[in-house]
Design an enzyme around this catalytic site. Structure first.
Site, PDB file in Angstrom:
ATOM      1  N   GLU A 223       0.875  -1.175   0.000  1.00 55.17           N
ATOM      2  CA  GLU A 223       0.000   0.000   0.000  1.00 55.17           C
ATOM      3  C   GLU A 223       0.908   1.219   0.000  1.00 55.17           C
ATOM      4  O   GLU A 223       1.518   1.544   1.021  1.00 55.17           O
ATOM      5  CB  GLU A 223      -0.930  -0.014   1.219  1.00 55.17           C
ATOM      6  CG  GLU A 223      -1.813  -1.245   1.309  1.00 55.17           C
ATOM      7  CD  GLU A 223      -2.715  -1.436   0.106  1.00 55.17           C
ATOM      8  OE1 GLU A 223      -2.857  -0.496  -0.705  1.00 55.17           O
ATOM      9  OE2 GLU A 223      -3.279  -2.533  -0.048  1.00 55.17           O
ATOM     10  N   CYS A 257      -1.795   9.193   2.921  1.00 55.72           N
ATOM     11  CA  CYS A 257      -1.442   8.641   1.607  1.00 55.72           C
ATOM     12  C   CYS A 257      -2.501   8.903   0.563  1.00 55.72           C
ATOM     13  O   CYS A 257      -2.202   8.908  -0.636  1.00 55.72           O
ATOM     14  CB  CYS A 257      -1.155   7.145   1.726  1.00 55.72           C
ATOM     15  SG  CYS A 257      -2.519   6.172   2.404  1.00 55.72           S
TER      16      CYS A 257
END
Length: 476
Positions: A223, A257
């Site tokens: 990720e 993110c």
């Protein structure tokens, strides 16, 4: 204020290997735990979060220098508990073997898929959301019946110590254990022969993690991040756009993110949009940099990088607007809007990961899609438009990990939607049933019904029967 240094009890590679083998031995003794055991582990994980939330939030605030306890509870503890509730509520259905169809030539065969645990999963989690990004994957790992080793970031030593104590109080080392340490320990952790390895962090480090896992053929879930765009057209109300962009960008001071990294919007609205976003930021943080809700940048090095990005863009002639003055001592940066920076500026080449937002002129859906696809595929994409055709044009011409339409951030908070990247923004997805399956082996099982096994009809010696079957199933 400066961060208090917390000494982390580093672990040698040999000790990590011993801990991994201890979990593997326990897994071999119980390779497919029943639902009651999995549910009990999830229940204990929920208790860990609920009972320890105050201490864990305080530790995170200590690591950041300043971070509101409310931000940690709402953005980390709450989603972790929601994920646990979702997993416990659906675990029975997820574990049930799935019936699969049989082809015409195999109608006498019953097919099914049984999802079984992989074994021991390693979780390398980052500093920006240290609680949720350690425990989020752990929820799915435990639901799938695995055991887990956690290695949180070296930038959150106070949190790591608190989480290690909380984990040890709720779980046997054979179930879940935590490894502390710095970069060397993280690298050694990546090289362990896990049955699966999860990493959340930067693309650059993700490449190194994948390379370290490759010799063991350890499958990875990465990720990562990237430059997540917001695309705005002229149909969407400016005030609503400003509010959603400000919220998505300023959560955790932009250290997210999936935070909006830049905005593509018609040139005519750039200046009014910038002013509206700045007004929303001031409303969110009425006391400016001193506001309790405004988070510090994690380290002086990270803050210096961000300040350098803004200075470079300003020196190149870009207009920089600030919501309020920063506080250098507390590492609270001035939230900044940068209007039309040079395309070769660091702001436009690197993931920003801070409270800085470039606005780029863009007139059409085709132009926006071309701009986005010229770079790496982002982890998130946001489209603000009342025009269904405009939204569909962006969706069909681009790729991203996830999407929120007419808002920001929302998709990652949905417990039944997968979370994951594509290309440079990641490999694989988890959350909900996708996480359960990600950390399971889909074991195919075929069973002939009755006395007839179709394979008996296809065995040598080949003669008239073989020719008949060829005509039936292949054609003349």
């Amino acid at each position: 204020m400066p961060q208090a240094r917390i000494e982390q009890p580093d672990m040698q590679a040999s000790d990590m290997t011993a801990l991994l083998e201890r979990q593997r031995a326990a897994f071999r003794a119980e390779p497919d735990p029943p639902r009651a055991i999995r549910d009990d582990r999830l229940r204990r994980l929920a208790a860990l979060v609920k009972d320890g939330r105050a201490r864990l939030a305080a530790a995170i605030a200590q690591d950041f220098g300043h971070r509101s306890v409310h931000e940690t509870l709402l953005l980390e503890a709450g989603p972790a508990l929601a994920a646990i509730r979702h997993a416990r509520g659906h675990l029975k259905a997820w574990m049930r073997p799935q019936r699969r169809a049989s082809a015409l030539e195999f109608l006498s065969v019953r097919n099914r898929v049984r999802y079984q645990p992989l074994g021991v999963v390693g979780i390398l989690s980052p500093w920006n959301y240290p609680l949720f990004l350690a425990l989020g994957p752990l929820v799915d790992v435990l639901a799938a019946g695995n055991r887990a080793l956690l290695k949180p970031s070296e930038f959150t030593p106070a949190f790591n110590a608190a989480l290690a104590e909380a984990v040890a109080a709720r779980f046997a080392p054979e179930e879940v254990a935590l490894v502390q340490g710095g970069v060397a320990e993280a690298e050694a952790f990546s090289r362990l022969p896990f049955d699966h390895l999860v990493f959340t962090g930067s693309t650059a480090v993700g490449r190194r993690v994948m390379a370290a896992a490759a010799p063991n053929l350890t499958p990875v879930t990465l990720e990562l991040g990237g430059k997540c765009p917001v695309v705005l057209d002229g149909t969407w109300p400016l005030a609503r756009a400003a509010r959603d962009i400000a919220i998505g960008k300023l959560l955790n001071a932009g250290q997210t993110c999936i935070a909006p990294d830049y905005v593509l919007a018609p040139r005519a609205v750039l200046r009014p949009l910038a002013e509206a976003i700045l007004a929303e930021i001031r409303a969110m943080y009425p006391n400016g940099a001193q506001d309790d809700g405004y988070t510090s940048v994690i380290t002086a090095q990270h803050a210096g990088r961000l300040e350098g990005m803004v200075a470079e863009a300003r020196d190149a002639g870009a207009e920089v607007l600030e919501a309020f003055a920063g506080d250098a001592a507390a590492r609270k940066l001035a939230p900044a809007i940068v209007i039309d920076p040079p395309r070769d500026a660091r702001l436009m080449r690197e993931e920003i990961f801070g409270p800085i937002l470039p606005l780029i002129p863009c007139e059409t859906a085709a132009e926006a899609a071309a701009f986005i696809t010229a770079g790496e595929r982002p982890l998130a994409l946001y489209v603000l438009s009342r025009d269904r055709g405009f939204r569909e044009a962006i969706l069909s011409r681009t790729q991203s990990g996830g999407v929120t339409l007419n808002g920001t951030i929302l998709h990652v908070a949905q417990t039944d939607l997968p979370f994951g990247g594509v290309g440079a923004s990641g490999i694989g997805a988890y959350h909900g049933i996708e996480g359960f399956r990600r950390f399971s082996h889909a074991r195919a099982i075929a069973e002939p019904l009755g006395p007839v096994n179709p394979m008996h009809l296809a065995r040598p010696p080949f003669g008239a029967l073989a020719k008949l079957l060829e005509r039936v199933f292949i054609g003349g």
